[in-house]
Design an enzyme around this catalytic site. Sequence first.
Site, short mmCIF file in Angstrom:
data_model
loop_
_atom_site.label_atom_id
_atom_site.label_comp_id
_atom_site.label_asym_id
_atom_site.label_seq_id
_atom_site.Cartn_x
_atom_site.Cartn_y
_atom_site.Cartn_z
N ASP A 74 -1.94 49.57 114.59
CA ASP A 74 -2.54 48.37 113.98
C ASP A 74 -3.50 47.79 115.01
O ASP A 74 -3.17 47.75 116.20
CB ASP A 74 -1.44 47.35 113.64
CG ASP A 74 -1.87 46.36 112.58
OD1 ASP A 74 -1.23 46.32 111.51
OD2 ASP A 74 -2.87 45.62 112.82
N TYR B 14 -14.04 45.84 97.23
CA TYR B 14 -12.68 46.16 97.69
C TYR B 14 -12.13 47.34 96.87
O TYR B 14 -11.68 48.34 97.43
CB TYR B 14 -11.78 44.93 97.56
CG TYR B 14 -10.31 45.28 97.64
CD1 TYR B 14 -9.75 45.75 98.83
CD2 TYR B 14 -9.49 45.20 96.51
CE1 TYR B 14 -8.41 46.11 98.89
CE2 TYR B 14 -8.16 45.55 96.57
CZ TYR B 14 -7.63 46.02 97.76
OH TYR B 14 -6.30 46.39 97.82
N LEU C 39 -1.24 33.97 94.62
CA LEU C 39 -0.69 32.89 93.80
C LEU C 39 0.66 32.36 94.29
O LEU C 39 0.82 31.15 94.47
CB LEU C 39 -0.56 33.37 92.34
CG LEU C 39 -0.05 32.32 91.38
CD1 LEU C 39 -1.05 31.19 91.21
CD2 LEU C 39 0.29 32.93 90.02
N ASN D 142 0.78 43.46 91.75
CA ASN D 142 0.78 42.27 92.61
C ASN D 142 2.00 42.22 93.54
O ASN D 142 3.08 41.79 93.12
CB ASN D 142 0.71 41.02 91.75
CG ASN D 142 -0.67 40.85 91.14
OD1 ASN D 142 -1.11 41.70 90.37
ND2 ASN D 142 -1.36 39.80 91.49
N ASN E 288 -14.53 49.39 107.20
CA ASN E 288 -13.12 49.30 107.63
C ASN E 288 -12.21 50.15 106.74
O ASN E 288 -11.36 50.89 107.24
CB ASN E 288 -12.67 47.85 107.60
CG ASN E 288 -11.31 47.66 108.24
OD1 ASN E 288 -11.14 47.94 109.42
ND2 ASN E 288 -10.34 47.23 107.46
N1 UDP Z 1 -4.43 32.37 90.76
C1 UDP Z 1 -4.54 31.02 90.47
N2 UDP Z 1 -4.69 30.15 91.52
C2 UDP Z 1 -4.72 30.56 92.83
C3 UDP Z 1 -4.60 31.93 93.09
C4 UDP Z 1 -4.46 32.81 92.04
O1 UDP Z 1 -4.50 30.61 89.31
O2 UDP Z 1 -4.88 29.69 93.70
C5 UDP Z 1 -4.27 33.33 89.65
C6 UDP Z 1 -5.36 34.38 89.61
O3 UDP Z 1 -6.43 33.94 88.83
C7 UDP Z 1 -4.63 35.57 88.99
C8 UDP Z 1 -3.18 35.39 89.45
O4 UDP Z 1 -3.07 34.04 89.87
O5 UDP Z 1 -4.66 35.49 87.59
C9 UDP Z 1 -2.81 36.27 90.61
O6 UDP Z 1 -3.80 36.14 91.62
P1 UDP Z 1 -3.63 36.72 93.07
O7 UDP Z 1 -4.83 36.28 93.86
O8 UDP Z 1 -2.29 36.34 93.59
O9 UDP Z 1 -3.62 38.29 92.86
P2 UDP Z 1 -4.70 39.25 92.15
O10 UDP Z 1 -4.21 39.44 90.74
O11 UDP Z 1 -6.04 38.62 92.22
O12 UDP Z 1 -4.59 40.50 92.93
#
Ligand code: UDP
Length: 344
Positions: A49, A158, A207, A187, A109
């Site tokens: 790492d 990404y 989230l 997720n 990266n």
């Molecule tokens: N989300 C949200 N508020 C936040 C972060 C995420 O409402 O502050 C929602 C986001 O729009 C998605 C879900 O939560 O629908 C999961 O988002 P996260 O960024 O955790 O993972 P992703 O699905 O983008 O990989």
Amino acid sequence: MPAALAVFFPLRYTRRCLAKILVTGGAGYIGSHTRYFLEQHGHSVIVVDNLSRGYREAVPDNELRVLNLQDTGKLTDLLQQEKVEAVIHFAAYISVGESTQRPELYFSNNTAGSLSLFEAMLQAGVKRVVFSSTAAAYGIPDRVPISEDQPFAPINPYGESKVMTEKILEWLDRFREFRSVRLRYFNACGASPEAGLGEMHDPETHLIPLILRAVQTGKPVTVFGDDYPTPDGTCIRDYIHVSDLAEAHIFAVEHLLNGGASDVFNVGTGSGHSVKEVVASVERVTGKKVPFTLGPRREGDPPSLVADSSKLQKNLGWKPKRADLDQIVADGWQFANRRLIEAS
Ligand code: UDP
């Protein structure tokens, strides 16, 4: 084992082979859990790492080698000196937003870094790798739940950086007998408080940790949109406990160590939860109201991403053990509280 018996016992149970495994990105969230569970299963581990986004304290000192993946020569030496038999490759940047601002960073990266690692592995004669891919490879899918045969259609750099690496692996399999299992994560969330491990991104964008932080600080989290075509209008995701995800890597690497063929698998629970359902779960687990405000949609968020992970379950015998959302949240909450105490 006679062929007739092998039909009844998945490969994993036919032969346990304990091995020396190099984990790249083992100081990060999923990498550190996988390192921990590999050792619980009896494997020995070396972590590479560069600590640009990982946490030194997540890895035992004697296992950590601070090294850049782009340093092909040093990686080759390390693989040879440590007699590594297989690699689990996590080291990558993971922020979708950042990747749209600086795509070059992600191709350098994630994609070039992976290629350098694969070159080092070829030079060292190590030809088995488990690769950390993503549901972002599918972009906005045509069908949900998503099976592995849906086409690559990433909508951000990404996702593309991971797709490019998957394609490199397909060619290396075809012409260099370089065997890989590509795991497409949904997720990742939760924690392993018993191991002192959990989610700590900086900045945090995910989230569940953001909702937990809102409960701790009283500062509201923003819900990104409630006008999606879903039952309660908020986005649906497949939340997979990080320890289940880590276990999938162990099944995958043992499959390769047992001479298994290259393959690709989704890793998710098969059940989706909306943002509002996650908020409700946090309220049940913590016994506190979640302060939140409603904001606009976040760009590039598909309404629903849920895995069909039946292939992984059928072919490798993996099963999620901590799929219950309240359990995931409870583990995350325990870890978040411990961090708060440590920080004060
Ligand atoms: N989300 C949200 N508020 C936040 C972060 C995420 O409402 O502050 C929602 C986001 O729009 C998605 C879900 O939560 O629908 C999961 O988002 P996260 O960024 O955790 O993972 P992703 O699905 O983008 O990989």
